[in-house]
Scaffold this motif. Structure first.
Motif, short mmCIF file in Angstrom:
data_model
loop_
_atom_site.label_atom_id
_atom_site.label_comp_id
_atom_site.label_asym_id
_atom_site.label_seq_id
_atom_site.Cartn_x
_atom_site.Cartn_y
_atom_site.Cartn_z
N LEU A 1 49.52 37.88 44.92
CA LEU A 1 48.33 37.84 45.04
C LEU A 1 47.63 39.00 43.73
O LEU A 1 48.26 39.76 43.22
N ASN A 2 46.63 38.45 43.33
CA ASN A 2 46.33 39.65 41.82
C ASN A 2 45.25 40.16 43.03
O ASN A 2 44.48 40.22 43.36
N VAL A 3 45.28 41.38 42.24
CA VAL A 3 44.17 42.74 42.62
C VAL A 3 43.20 42.43 40.83
O VAL A 3 43.20 43.11 39.86
N HIS A 4 41.98 41.46 41.45
CA HIS A 4 41.76 41.84 39.70
C HIS A 4 39.70 42.46 40.54
O HIS A 4 39.03 42.27 41.26
N GLY A 5 40.20 43.26 38.70
CA GLY A 5 38.25 43.96 39.30
C GLY A 5 36.87 43.19 38.86
O GLY A 5 35.96 43.85 38.11
N SER A 6 36.82 42.37 39.81
CA SER A 6 35.48 42.04 39.91
C SER A 6 35.26 41.27 41.22
O SER A 6 35.59 41.25 41.80
N LEU A 7 33.98 40.58 41.28
CA LEU A 7 33.24 39.95 42.46
C LEU A 7 33.31 39.05 42.74
O LEU A 7 32.33 38.56 41.78
N LEU A 8 34.94 38.21 42.58
CA LEU A 8 34.99 36.89 42.18
C LEU A 8 33.23 35.98 42.34
O LEU A 8 33.71 36.14 44.20
N GLU B 1 25.43 45.76 40.95
CA GLU B 1 27.44 45.99 41.97
C GLU B 1 28.17 45.35 41.33
O GLU B 1 28.32 44.75 40.60
N ILE B 2 29.40 45.78 41.92
CA ILE B 2 30.62 46.26 41.18
C ILE B 2 31.75 45.55 41.89
O ILE B 2 31.77 46.59 42.88
N GLY B 3 32.70 45.38 41.44
CA GLY B 3 34.44 45.55 42.78
C GLY B 3 35.47 45.06 42.54
O GLY B 3 35.68 44.92 41.24
N VAL B 4 35.69 44.65 43.34
CA VAL B 4 37.17 44.41 43.35
C VAL B 4 37.81 43.74 44.15
O VAL B 4 37.32 43.73 45.48
N CYS B 5 38.60 42.38 44.14
CA CYS B 5 39.23 40.97 44.82
C CYS B 5 40.97 40.80 44.78
O CYS B 5 40.96 41.58 44.12
N ILE B 6 41.13 40.97 46.09
CA ILE B 6 42.14 40.21 46.13
C ILE B 6 42.28 38.12 46.04
O ILE B 6 41.74 37.44 46.69
#
Length: 312
Positions: free
Chosen positions: A103-110, A129-134
């Motif tokens: 599982l990767n913690v990626h610093g964007s809203l894929l 808007e900015i975010g993070v996705c698993i």
């Protein structure tokens, strides 16, 4: 769950610190110590510092494709491998190893901003808007399905500020994903390929300010900048790094054409192709960081409103 964690910068270190409060950390993988500073001393990564403080086994292989490295990783018997800004490619043998996957913690809203510099690219693009996705890791570059996401308004935050906030959101999202995985109710969403954008690495000099650009574009470059990629300019013949700035909507634009620089009402103002940029903190080459007003007060051309500025 029994976790092997892989990460390198402070963003990842903060996630590891939170993860360790709730799960068993079997081992931590990070990049080898790097040369830093004028003394060229070897400095451990922020992730290594957290791991050593907590007493976790730490490994710093240069590659994960080595047979001995793969054998040792398998011996840690992880239920899941959690990754956050590790900085190295995971081969298929690693991806297939843990029962719950990687599982990767990626610093964007894929699927927006796949790649190496998602936070900086979001700032430069003016994303609201900015975010993070698993994300479930696979052999492609950030192409896997995603599950838990968190977001926040970008506002006028800098890359450093957003990175810190996203690390906290990323840790929360990762813990939620692990809990759902244990409960067997993790729901994956496939990325829409029609919406994909790529966050290429920031190139050397890319964030240098330019009077031929708008004040908005130059402000975004300052907010996206950091020690590795500073926002540089030459003001009144003095090369410097701009550490903080803002779009000066209330500035007298009629007195400051593109390339003009002046200290007006104790504010260092730079004329741009469209609008005016107010610089609030600078670091002149060879000197300490200082407020821009103090810098400008020592430059006669700026006090006389006869200054110019250019790209570094």
């Amino acid at each position: 769950m029994r976790v092997v964690f892989m990460g390198t910068p402070r963003f990842a270190a903060e996630i590891l610190d939170e993860l360790a409060e709730f799960h068993e950390i079997a081992a931590v993988y990070t990049r080898p110590d790097a040369v830093r500073g004028r003394g060229k001393a070897l400095v451990p990564s922020p992730v290594k510092e957290v791991a050593e403080r907590r007493g976790f086994p730490v490994r710093t292989p240069r590659t994960l494709r080595d047979a001995a490295v793969l054998s040792e990783l398998a011996a840690f018997a992880p239920d899941v491998i959690c990754v956050a800004a590790y900085g190295a490619i995971l081969p298929k043998e690693v991806l297939d190893l843990p029962p719950f996957g990687c599982l990767n913690v990626h610093g964007s809203l894929l699927p927006r901003w796949r790649g190496a510099a998602p936070i900086e690219r979001a700032i430069l693009a003016g994303d609201e808007e900015i975010g993070v996705c698993i994300m479930a890791m696979e052999e492609g570059l950030d192409t896997g399905d995603y599950c838990v996401c968190r977001s926040l308004p970008a506002g006028s935050r800098t890359a450093a500020e957003l990175t810190e906030e996203l690390a906290a959101l990323g840790a929360s999202a990762l813990l939620t994903a692990l809990a759902q995985a244990e409960g067997g109710n993790l729901r994956w969403v496939a990325q829409d390929e029609a919406l994909v954008t790529y966050a290429e690495k920031i190139a050397k000099g890319e964030l240098n300010l330019d009077p031929a650009e708008s004040a908005v574009a130059n402000d975004r470059r300052v907010r996206a900048s950091g020690a590795a990629h500073p926002a540089r300019a030459v003001v009144a013949g003095r090369p410097l790094t701009v550490l903080a700035a803002r779009v000066a909507d209330d500035a007298p634009a009629d007195r400051l054409g593109s390339g003009a620089a002046a200290l007006i009402a104790n504010r260092l103002l730079l004329g741009c192709a469209e609008g005016v940029l107010e610089v609030t903190e600078v670091k002149p080459d060879g000197k300490r960081a200082m407020d821009a007003r103090s810098f400008a007060a020592g430059v006669p051309a700026l006090r006389g409103e006869e200054g110019t500025w250019s790209r570094a």
